[in-house]
Design an enzyme around this catalytic site. Structure first.
Site, mmCIF file in Angstrom:
data_model
loop_
_atom_site.group_PDB
_atom_site.id
_atom_site.type_symbol
_atom_site.label_atom_id
_atom_site.label_comp_id
_atom_site.label_asym_id
_atom_site.label_seq_id
_atom_site.Cartn_x
_atom_site.Cartn_y
_atom_site.Cartn_z
ATOM 1 N N ASP A 292 -31.131 9.344 -34.485
ATOM 2 C CA ASP A 292 -32.232 8.585 -35.077
ATOM 3 C C ASP A 292 -33.037 9.475 -36.029
ATOM 4 O O ASP A 292 -33.270 10.652 -35.759
ATOM 5 C CB ASP A 292 -33.136 8.056 -33.956
ATOM 6 N N GLU A 339 -28.593 8.003 -38.887
ATOM 7 C CA GLU A 339 -29.576 6.944 -39.188
ATOM 8 C C GLU A 339 -30.365 7.416 -40.394
ATOM 9 O O GLU A 339 -31.299 8.210 -40.273
ATOM 10 C CB GLU A 339 -30.475 6.698 -37.975
ATOM 11 N N ASP A 392 -35.324 -2.246 -34.418
ATOM 12 C CA ASP A 392 -36.635 -2.288 -35.063
ATOM 13 C C ASP A 392 -36.824 -3.525 -35.939
ATOM 14 O O ASP A 392 -37.936 -3.763 -36.432
ATOM 15 C CB ASP A 392 -36.853 -1.046 -35.923
#
Length: 495
Positions: A292, A339, A392
């Site tokens: 991430d 990501e 998200d």
């Protein structure tokens, strides 16, 4: 590389009877569903033990598993629990939502019963597990034991001698809290046993696990407490700067995550030993690692500690290629998904490309500009992972029902040729499944035709997130066949 697809479905969102999804029967049934649907990948959110705010991106340890995911019925099969000890407990008012307050109060009590029932059982196995994981588990178990002793307050509020890990004080608490330390080690033993059984089953059916690694650790974590030297802290062990990202499409004031930042120059001195250990341990959990906020390795947004928003932050250079050279030298080639969403500079793009890691393309971001938008499928390259959305994002139907998206919705309808006979979510899935991307992934919520009520997270908000759970009846053979047919049509079947 062959073309494949997968589904995002966190363990917490699986159906079941005891307040939250677990590593039990329903997880194995979901693997069977993935197989019937022709899927190759099961993508998860971080499996770590959640703390304040219940976010899987803010955990008490970068290495430990979440005790909430331990399955009671499997403990019953091992003779560690009697069903009457847990089957009649109330876990909340709704099986489609997690009540974390009730979960914390009830689940940990039942797990403590299992621990006491385990006395003099499996001790050799537990000791072998403890030795195998000694690089992190001793600090973690001591941290959690002391945290329990001090009524769960952050370690930043512990007495100074404990904050500073003075040897005599640590020795005192190791002796005083020996039983509690053993309890937390027991929980990790059980978690990893149950997880490894589930992963082995998935792998036996040709399904690989994509695991999510947060780039940062939580301020209230055993990682920070036990390794303060490798973080940017002041002489009182408080963060000097914290992590986040600048204002963007999610938030006009940016995102203030609050995670302490790494002292990269200090880490470089021992050739990034902590990060190498972290990657190595995560490779035991997952087949592929999705890191991430990958762009933070090239440059990261640092925000003064104590600020209320991320507006006053600034970009600072990260370790870049040096970190990944050290990882590769130690561990070899690692399967990583970068990501790379958010504000991307030329340097960030070249950094990812130099490592040949696939980046992410999110279709929900494709319709807010023009034909040059990198998230439009005709702009994809093969070496990428195409998503309809992530944890998200809103669900696709939720996005379509948002009146603020009117212009983007019209563009999406035209681009994807959405007609009255096709649900928008399936059109989006068709958009990424038909793309040139090597891997296409969507959320289970989007296959379920669910709206904003099934959204996992609203970035930059605290409370009300990470609660969604699926209904058992939604995992039908009819849906599996529909997914399989679409997957077969676009040459992505796991067969």
């Amino acid at each position: 590389m062959a073309r494949y697809s997968g589904i995002i479905m966190h363990i917490s969102s699986l159906p079941g009877n005891y307040g939250i999804g677990t590593l039990g029967e329903e997880a194995f049934k979901f693997v069977d569903f993935l197989k019937k649907a022709g899927q190759k990948f099961w993508q998860l959110l971080p499996l770590g033990q959640t703390g304040y705010g219940d976010s899987p991106y803010q955990c008490f340890s970068a290495f430990a598993g979440n005790p909430y995911f331990i399955d009671f019925d499997k403990l019953n099969e091992k003779g560690l629990l009697d069903k009457k000890e847990y089957e009649n407990l109330v876990w909340g008012n709704c099986n489609e939502s997690i009540d974390y307050h009730i979960l914390f109060e009830s689940k940990m009590k039942i797990l403590k019963i299992a621990y006491y029932n385990c006395k003099n059982k499996f001790q050799n196995n537990i000791e072998a597990f403890r030795k195998k994981n000694n690089l992190w588990i001793e600090d973690y178990a001591l941290f959690m034991a002391i945290k329990s002793e001090f009524k769960l307050v952050s370690w930043q509020n512990w007495p100074d001698e404990l904050k500073n890990r003075e040897k005599e004080v640590l020795k005192f608490y190791k002796e005083k809290l020996n039983d509690e330390i053993n309890y937390w080690i027991f929980l990790q033993y059980i978690f990893f046993e149950q997880w490894n059984n589930l992963k082995s089953y998935a792998n036996s059916l040709g399904i690989k696990i994509i695991g999510d690694i947060p780039i940062y650790v939580s301020e209230d974590s055993s990682d920070l407490w036990a390794n303060s030297k490798i973080f940017l802290l002041d002489n009182k062990n408080r963060p000097v700067k914290v992590a986040g990202c600048p204002p963007d499409a999610f938030s006009s004031t940016g995102q203030l995550w609050g995670n302490p930042l790494y002292n990269w120059s200090e880490m470089e001195k021992d050739k990034y030993k902590w990060w190498i250990c972290r990657i190595k341990e995560n490779l035991k959990l997952y087949d592929i690692l999705r890191i991430d906020h990958f762009r933070g390795f090239e440059s990261y947004w640092e925000i003064p500690y104590g600020d209320k928003t991320a507006v006053n932050g600034r970009w600072t250079k990260g370790p870049g290629i040096k970190l990944f050279k050290a990882i590769n030298d130690s561990l070899g080639t690692i399967p990583i998904i970068a990501e790379d969403l958010g504000y991307l500079t030329y340097d960030v793009i070249k950094f990812r490309e130099s490592l040949n890691f696939p980046g992410m393309k999110v279709l929900q971001f494709a319709f807010d500009s023009d034909e040059k938008n990198q998230y439009l499928p005709y702009n994809y390259e093969k070496n990428c992972i195409a998503y309809t959305g992530t944890h998200d994002n809103d669900t696709i139907l939720g996005w379509f029902n948002n009146k603020d998206n009117k212009k983007e919705i019209e563009y999406a309808k035209k681009y994807l040729n959405i007609n009255e006979n096709e649900r928008a979510n399936w059109a989006f899935i068709r958009g990424v499944w038909s793309s040139v991307a090597d891997i296409a992934i969507t959320t289970m919520q989007d296959f379920f035709d669910l709206g904003s009520e099934a959204r996992m997270n609203f970035p930059s908000t605290l409370g009300g997130n990470w609660k969604w759970r699926a209904k058992k009846e939604l995992f039908s053979d009819e849906l599996a066949k529909s997914i399989y047919d679409l997957t077969k049509l676009y040459g992505r079947c796991n067969s």
